[in-house]
Scaffold this active site. Structure first.
Site, PDB file in Angstrom:
ATOM      1  N   PRO A   1       0.809  -1.165  -0.020  1.00 17.18           N
ATOM      2  CA  PRO A   1       0.051  -0.069  -0.263  1.00 17.18           C
ATOM      3  C   PRO A   1       1.027   1.460  -0.036  1.00 17.18           C
ATOM      4  O   PRO A   1       1.967   1.139   0.490  1.00 17.18           O
ATOM      5  CB  PRO A   1      -0.756  -0.120   1.184  1.00 17.18           C
ATOM      6  CG  PRO A   1      -0.042  -0.880   2.300  1.00 17.18           C
ATOM      7  CD  PRO A   1       0.692  -1.788   1.301  1.00 17.18           C
TER       8      PRO A   1
ATOM      9  N   GLY B   1       7.575   1.496   3.094  1.00 17.28           N
ATOM     10  CA  GLY B   1       8.700   1.698   1.875  1.00 17.28           C
ATOM     11  C   GLY B   1       8.315   1.461   0.366  1.00 17.28           C
ATOM     12  O   GLY B   1       9.072   0.938  -0.444  1.00 17.28           O
TER      13      GLY B   1
ATOM     14  N   ASP C   1      14.980   3.122   3.988  1.00 18.99           N
ATOM     15  CA  ASP C   1      13.962   2.494   3.152  1.00 18.99           C
ATOM     16  C   ASP C   1      14.660   1.791   2.071  1.00 18.99           C
ATOM     17  O   ASP C   1      14.704   0.681   1.686  1.00 18.99           O
ATOM     18  CB  ASP C   1      12.899   3.236   2.595  1.00 18.99           C
ATOM     19  CG  ASP C   1      11.809   3.582   3.962  1.00 18.99           C
ATOM     20  OD1 ASP C   1      12.486   3.712   5.085  1.00 18.99           O
ATOM     21  OD2 ASP C   1      10.708   4.044   3.510  1.00 18.99           O
TER      22      ASP C   1
HETATM   23  O1  PMV Z   1       8.067   6.934   4.852  1.00 18.83           O
HETATM   24  P1  PMV Z   1       8.064   5.790   5.951  1.00 18.83           P
HETATM   25  O2  PMV Z   1       6.732   6.153   6.685  1.00 18.83           O
HETATM   26  O3  PMV Z   1       8.546   4.700   5.480  1.00 18.83           O
HETATM   27  O4  PMV Z   1       9.083   6.436   6.920  1.00 18.83           O
HETATM   28  C1  PMV Z   1      10.550   6.786   6.976  1.00 18.83           C
HETATM   29  C2  PMV Z   1      11.196   6.714   8.124  1.00 18.83           C
HETATM   30  C3  PMV Z   1      11.353   8.025   8.799  1.00 18.83           C
HETATM   31  O5  PMV Z   1      12.347   7.716   9.751  1.00 18.83           O
HETATM   32  C4  PMV Z   1      10.019   8.466   9.433  1.00 18.83           C
HETATM   33  C5  PMV Z   1      11.894   8.863   7.738  1.00 18.83           C
HETATM   34  C6  PMV Z   1      13.252   8.555   7.148  1.00 18.83           C
HETATM   35  O6  PMV Z   1      13.735   9.489   5.879  1.00 18.83           O
HETATM   36  O7  PMV Z   1      14.049   7.938   7.772  1.00 18.83           O
END
Ligand code: PMV
Length: 316
Positions: A94, A100, A145
């Site tokens: 999703p 990610g 990610d």
């Molecule tokens: O985009 P998400 O929800 O997978 O979050 C990434 C993780 C954070 O630490 C919030 C942002 C980052 O760039 O590390």
């Protein structure tokens, strides 16, 4: 020749948000991801099975395709190619849910584009090129990610350092419960970062603590010390929540997961929507998952560890 590249999505076990400010974070690949099919082409054509299509011949780039298009352009420039590619993107992640999805698209796109044009990229090069896309999507991402999507497994990640792969002595199951509420990572990152301005001393102590607890969580994961791991997850959720990146829907799911018998639970990713991860006792993942499903919570079992980006070819 058709090339396929698959990249996994991820969950962050500890250290999201703090990782942006220099802490270590612990993350793992999950068995949902993105499959990209690619072949050499005269222009650039991107077909998403969910979001329609785009051709570089048609000029205006729809916002969804912009990060992917820039990742392709950066890859073509890096490998010195004049040709283009046609890509078909299929994802079962999703979007805007903290799993990610944008990174998995970027990583699979870069790897498939280079391979379709007979170039082999190193894993470091795939990370660098996929980050072009991530910067468009998220502003100033930490890169966690993209690194999980490339390397897979469970990684300890810190900005500016090569990720450290964590080898588990035994398999561990987490539960992934999704709220179905979408978030914008960059909004949550800037909300969280406001705390740095408001409470600089507290903030830097918490970045330090996040680093420390993340190392402890990695050790607990390796040794399958679920009690310690669960307590650390609970600590992180309380702090993230106090810093304003949880929402009542996520807090409710966490409460239900703990009531259903999990040892620890926390939001995963940027928060403000998206998903939580919960840690069931050893051997209880199916029972607890069923209890949560009965409560109407979208729950799946995440088995660790899983592989990172993979590229293969099929004769067309
Ligand atoms: O985009 P998400 O929800 O997978 O979050 C990434 C993780 C954070 O630490 C919030 C942002 C980052 O760039 O590390």
């Amino acid at each position: 020749m058709k090339i396929f590249a698959r990249a996994p999505g991820k969950v962050i076990i500890t250290g999201e948000h703090f990782v942006v400010h220099g802490s270590l974070a612990l993350a793992a690949a999950i068995d949902k991801g993105v499959l990209v099919e690619a072949e050499a082409f005269e222009d650039i054509e991107i077909i998403s099975k969910t979001f329609g299509s785009f051709s570089s011949k048609n000029g205006k780039v729809p916002p969804f395709f912009e990060p992917t298009l820039e990742a392709i352009r950066a890859t073509l420039k890096f490998i010195g190619e004049k040709k283009g590619v046609k890509l078909i993107i299929d994802s079962n992640l999703p979007i805007s849910s903290g799993l990610g999805s944008s990174s998995a698209i970027a990583v699979a796109t870069v790897a498939a584009t280079a391979s379709a044009l007979n170039h082999k990229l190193s894993l470091e090069e795939i990370v660098d090129l996929a980050m072009v896309s991530e910067r468009i999507t998220h502003g100033k991402p930490s890169g966690i990610d993209v690194n999980v999507a490339v390397y897979g497994g469970v990684i300890l990640y810190k900005i500016g350092e090569k990720p450290k792969q964590i080898k588990l002595n035994e398999d561990i199951d987490f539960l992934l419960c999704c709220s179905g509420i979408k978030h914008r990572t960059f909004e949550m990152v800037s909300k969280f970062s406001e705390m740095k301005e408001s409470y600089p001393n507290l903030f830097s102590s918490l970045v330090f603590s996040s680093n420390y607890f993340t190392k402890m969580a990695a050790r607990a994961l390796i040794n399958k010390d679920l009690t310690t791991l669960g307590s650390i997850m609970n600590f992180f959720h309380i702090v993230l929540s106090r810093f304003g990146v949880s929402i009542k829907e996520l807090d409710n799911i966490i409460e239900k997961a703990l009531e259903a018998g999990c040892i620890g639970a926390k939001l995963t990713g940027a928060g403000g929507g998206g998903c939580i991860i919960a840690l069931p006792k050893s051997g209880e993942s199916s029972i607890v998952a069923n209890r949560l499903k009965k409560e109407g919570i979208d729950t799946s079992i995440v088995k660790l560890p899983l592989e990172g980006v993979k590229v293969w070819q099929e004769k067309s």
